[in-house]
Scaffold this motif. Structure first.
Motif, PDB file in Angstrom:
ATOM      1  N   THR A 239     -33.221  57.331  71.124  1.00  0.00           N
ATOM      2  CA  THR A 239     -33.510  55.897  71.255  1.00  0.00           C
ATOM      3  C   THR A 239     -32.905  55.110  70.105  1.00  0.00           C
ATOM      4  O   THR A 239     -32.305  54.050  70.305  1.00  0.00           O
ATOM      5  N   TRP A 240     -33.054  55.640  68.884  1.00  0.00           N
ATOM      6  CA  TRP A 240     -32.460  54.956  67.724  1.00  0.00           C
ATOM      7  C   TRP A 240     -30.941  54.877  67.887  1.00  0.00           C
ATOM      8  O   TRP A 240     -30.323  53.839  67.621  1.00  0.00           O
ATOM      9  N   ALA A 241     -30.329  55.969  68.317  1.00  0.00           N
ATOM     10  CA  ALA A 241     -28.877  55.987  68.505  1.00  0.00           C
ATOM     11  C   ALA A 241     -28.450  55.005  69.604  1.00  0.00           C
ATOM     12  O   ALA A 241     -27.434  54.319  69.472  1.00  0.00           O
ATOM     13  N   SER A 242     -29.237  54.924  70.676  1.00  0.00           N
ATOM     14  CA  SER A 242     -28.922  53.988  71.763  1.00  0.00           C
ATOM     15  C   SER A 242     -29.015  52.544  71.286  1.00  0.00           C
ATOM     16  O   SER A 242     -28.222  51.688  71.692  1.00  0.00           O
ATOM     17  N   LEU A 243     -29.997  52.270  70.430  1.00  0.00           N
ATOM     18  CA  LEU A 243     -30.166  50.914  69.893  1.00  0.00           C
ATOM     19  C   LEU A 243     -28.919  50.474  69.133  1.00  0.00           C
ATOM     20  O   LEU A 243     -28.431  49.346  69.288  1.00  0.00           O
ATOM     21  N   LEU A 244     -28.376  51.363  68.327  1.00  0.00           N
ATOM     22  CA  LEU A 244     -27.171  51.041  67.557  1.00  0.00           C
ATOM     23  C   LEU A 244     -25.935  50.922  68.451  1.00  0.00           C
ATOM     24  O   LEU A 244     -25.172  49.963  68.365  1.00  0.00           O
ATOM     25  N   SER A 245     -25.722  51.915  69.324  1.00  0.00           N
ATOM     26  CA  SER A 245     -24.490  51.932  70.117  1.00  0.00           C
ATOM     27  C   SER A 245     -24.480  50.872  71.210  1.00  0.00           C
ATOM     28  O   SER A 245     -23.419  50.387  71.599  1.00  0.00           O
ATOM     29  N   ASN A 246     -25.667  50.490  71.719  1.00  0.00           N
ATOM     30  CA  ASN A 246     -25.730  49.507  72.808  1.00  0.00           C
ATOM     31  C   ASN A 246     -25.673  48.059  72.331  1.00  0.00           C
ATOM     32  O   ASN A 246     -25.275  47.170  73.089  1.00  0.00           O
ATOM     33  N   TYR A 247     -26.050  47.814  71.074  1.00  0.00           N
ATOM     34  CA  TYR A 247     -26.195  46.420  70.636  1.00  0.00           C
ATOM     35  C   TYR A 247     -25.287  46.029  69.460  1.00  0.00           C
ATOM     36  O   TYR A 247     -25.277  44.872  69.062  1.00  0.00           O
ATOM     37  N   PHE A 248     -24.527  46.995  68.924  1.00  0.00           N
ATOM     38  CA  PHE A 248     -23.640  46.682  67.798  1.00  0.00           C
ATOM     39  C   PHE A 248     -22.242  47.226  68.076  1.00  0.00           C
ATOM     40  O   PHE A 248     -22.082  48.258  68.737  1.00  0.00           O
ATOM     41  N   GLU A 249     -21.226  46.530  67.559  1.00  0.00           N
ATOM     42  CA  GLU A 249     -19.854  46.997  67.655  1.00  0.00           C
ATOM     43  C   GLU A 249     -19.023  46.342  66.542  1.00  0.00           C
ATOM     44  O   GLU A 249     -19.473  45.388  65.893  1.00  0.00           O
ATOM     45  N   TYR A 250     -17.822  46.834  66.325  1.00  0.00           N
ATOM     46  CA  TYR A 250     -16.925  46.254  65.323  1.00  0.00           C
ATOM     47  C   TYR A 250     -16.322  44.954  65.856  1.00  0.00           C
ATOM     48  O   TYR A 250     -15.969  44.846  67.027  1.00  0.00           O
ATOM     49  N   GLY A 251     -16.214  43.969  64.966  1.00  0.00           N
ATOM     50  CA  GLY A 251     -15.625  42.696  65.339  1.00  0.00           C
ATOM     51  C   GLY A 251     -14.118  42.779  65.460  1.00  0.00           C
ATOM     52  O   GLY A 251     -13.483  43.751  65.020  1.00  0.00           O
ATOM     53  N   ASP A 252     -13.502  41.749  66.044  1.00  0.00           N
ATOM     54  CA  ASP A 252     -12.060  41.732  66.282  1.00  0.00           C
ATOM     55  C   ASP A 252     -11.256  41.874  64.994  1.00  0.00           C
ATOM     56  O   ASP A 252     -10.205  42.510  64.977  1.00  0.00           O
ATOM     57  N   LYS A 253     -11.744  41.264  63.910  1.00  0.00           N
ATOM     58  CA  LYS A 253     -10.987  41.269  62.653  1.00  0.00           C
ATOM     59  C   LYS A 253     -11.396  42.418  61.738  1.00  0.00           C
ATOM     60  O   LYS A 253     -10.974  42.477  60.588  1.00  0.00           O
ATOM     61  N   ASN A 254     -12.234  43.303  62.250  1.00  0.00           N
ATOM     62  CA  ASN A 254     -12.740  44.390  61.408  1.00  0.00           C
ATOM     63  C   ASN A 254     -12.646  45.730  62.151  1.00  0.00           C
ATOM     64  O   ASN A 254     -13.497  46.592  62.007  1.00  0.00           O
ATOM     65  N   MET A 255     -11.617  45.872  62.966  1.00  0.00           N
ATOM     66  CA  MET A 255     -11.485  47.088  63.766  1.00  0.00           C
ATOM     67  C   MET A 255     -11.079  48.263  62.881  1.00  0.00           C
ATOM     68  O   MET A 255     -10.193  48.132  62.017  1.00  0.00           O
ATOM     69  N   PRO A 256     -11.687  49.438  63.059  1.00  0.00           N
ATOM     70  CA  PRO A 256     -11.263  50.635  62.315  1.00  0.00           C
ATOM     71  C   PRO A 256      -9.817  51.001  62.651  1.00  0.00           C
ATOM     72  O   PRO A 256      -9.237  50.498  63.605  1.00  0.00           O
ATOM     73  N   LYS A 257      -9.264  51.915  61.885  1.00  0.00           N
ATOM     74  CA  LYS A 257      -7.864  52.296  62.073  1.00  0.00           C
ATOM     75  C   LYS A 257      -7.614  52.898  63.450  1.00  0.00           C
ATOM     76  O   LYS A 257      -6.512  52.806  63.990  1.00  0.00           O
TER      77      LYS A 257
END
Length: 300
Positions: A239-257
């Motif tokens: 549930t904790w993992a779902s909370l993070l993956s479902n509601y957060f993501e990297y922004g357009d100007k902060n994409m990982p490599k």
């Protein structure tokens, strides 16, 4: 003897059950199958299966070595024999056409309980054979009907084995298709449920990676209620993992490599299982990330 298949009434006595067979004045067990056929003409279509099941139950209770397959085989034998005799002897009579129609409808109703293809007519069997031939041709990606039919019908050796083998393959294919269709339907229903609660836009991480966010949630997981000194929140690692993956993501100007916008559920879950980032909550790391501490509110 036919009497072992059917429950007969007793002469000169009221019916114990409306499906019992025979006339009021005289009962001759020799004519039990005839009584059965004649009773069909008095039934409504909704009574066909209850009528069949009533006599099947009697047969099984009184024949320890009996089976529904044997009973159904005998019923179809009686029905077909009666239909043939009526068509040969009285084909042009209106009542004959009506009764043949009733017997055919009764026969059709029995397909609902037929697990052995006993109710298939010759026409049904031909259609099914042709269907298998076409399926075999499609499966082998061939257009040579003669080759398939000759293998199926005219080989002296192995033709039955060939037919049975491919029949089983095709039936297994159809079973797997049906199973796949059920899974796809279940998946689509799950997607609909998810869309109903999933946010249209996720919260963007616009600076840095997701580690500080993880740190916050790991601390929240272990927070105590200051007033009770007991754990405040409880949920499974999933549930904790779902909370993070479902509601957060990297922004357009902060994409990982790797240009991976999403936060991977499985990787995040490992943190809540204690398989990764064990040192993240070490006091020495507090300067790197956020630190949740009790305020003075409860002391006022």
């Amino acid at each position: 003897m036919d009497i072992k298949y059917f429950k007969l009434r007793k002469a000169w006595r009221p019916l114990n059950h409306k499906f019992d067979l025979g006339g009021f004045l005289k009962i001759n067990p020799v004519h039990a199958s005839g009584y059965f056929v004649m009773r069909i003409f008095t039934l409504k279509e909704t009574e066909y299966l209850p009528f069949y099941i009533y006599h099947l139950k009697y047969y099984l209770e009184n024949n320890t070595d009996g089976s529904e397959q044997a009973f159904l085989t005998k019923i179809i034998e009686y029905i077909d024999k009666d239909i043939r005799s009526r068509e040969i002897l009285h084909y042009y009579k209106t009542i004959t056409k009506t009764r043949v129609y009733n017997l055919s409808k009764f026969r059709e109703a029995l397909k609902q309980v037929d697990k052995w293809e006993i109710t298939l007519t010759n026409e049904d069997r031909i259609k099914k054979s042709v269907s298998y031939v076409q399926d075999i041709m499609d499966w082998q990606n061939v257009n040579d009907t003669r080759t398939v039919l000759s293998k199926l019908l005219f080989d002296e050796v192995g033709s039955d084995k060939f037919f049975i083998e491919y029949k089983n393959i095709i039936e297994e294919r159809d079973r797997l298709k049906a199973e796949l269709a059920d899974k796809i339907s279940e998946l689509n229903n799950q997607k609909k449920k998810y869309k109903a609660i999933a946010p249209k836009n996720k919260i963007q991480i616009i600076s840095g990676d997701h580690k500080p966010l993880l740190d916050l949630f790991l601390q929240m997981k272990d927070l105590e209620n200051p007033s009770t000194k007991r754990g405040y929140l409880h949920a499974s690692p999933d549930t904790w993992a779902s909370l993070l993956s479902n509601y957060f993501e990297y922004g357009d100007k902060n994409m990982p490599k790797d240009n991976q916008r999403e936060i991977i559920w499985g990787s995040v879950r490992d943190y809540f299982l204690g398989k990764s980032g064990i040192s993240m909550l070490n006091p020495d790391n507090r300067e790197k990330y956020f630190h949740i501490k009790e305020s003075n509110r409860y002391n006022r």
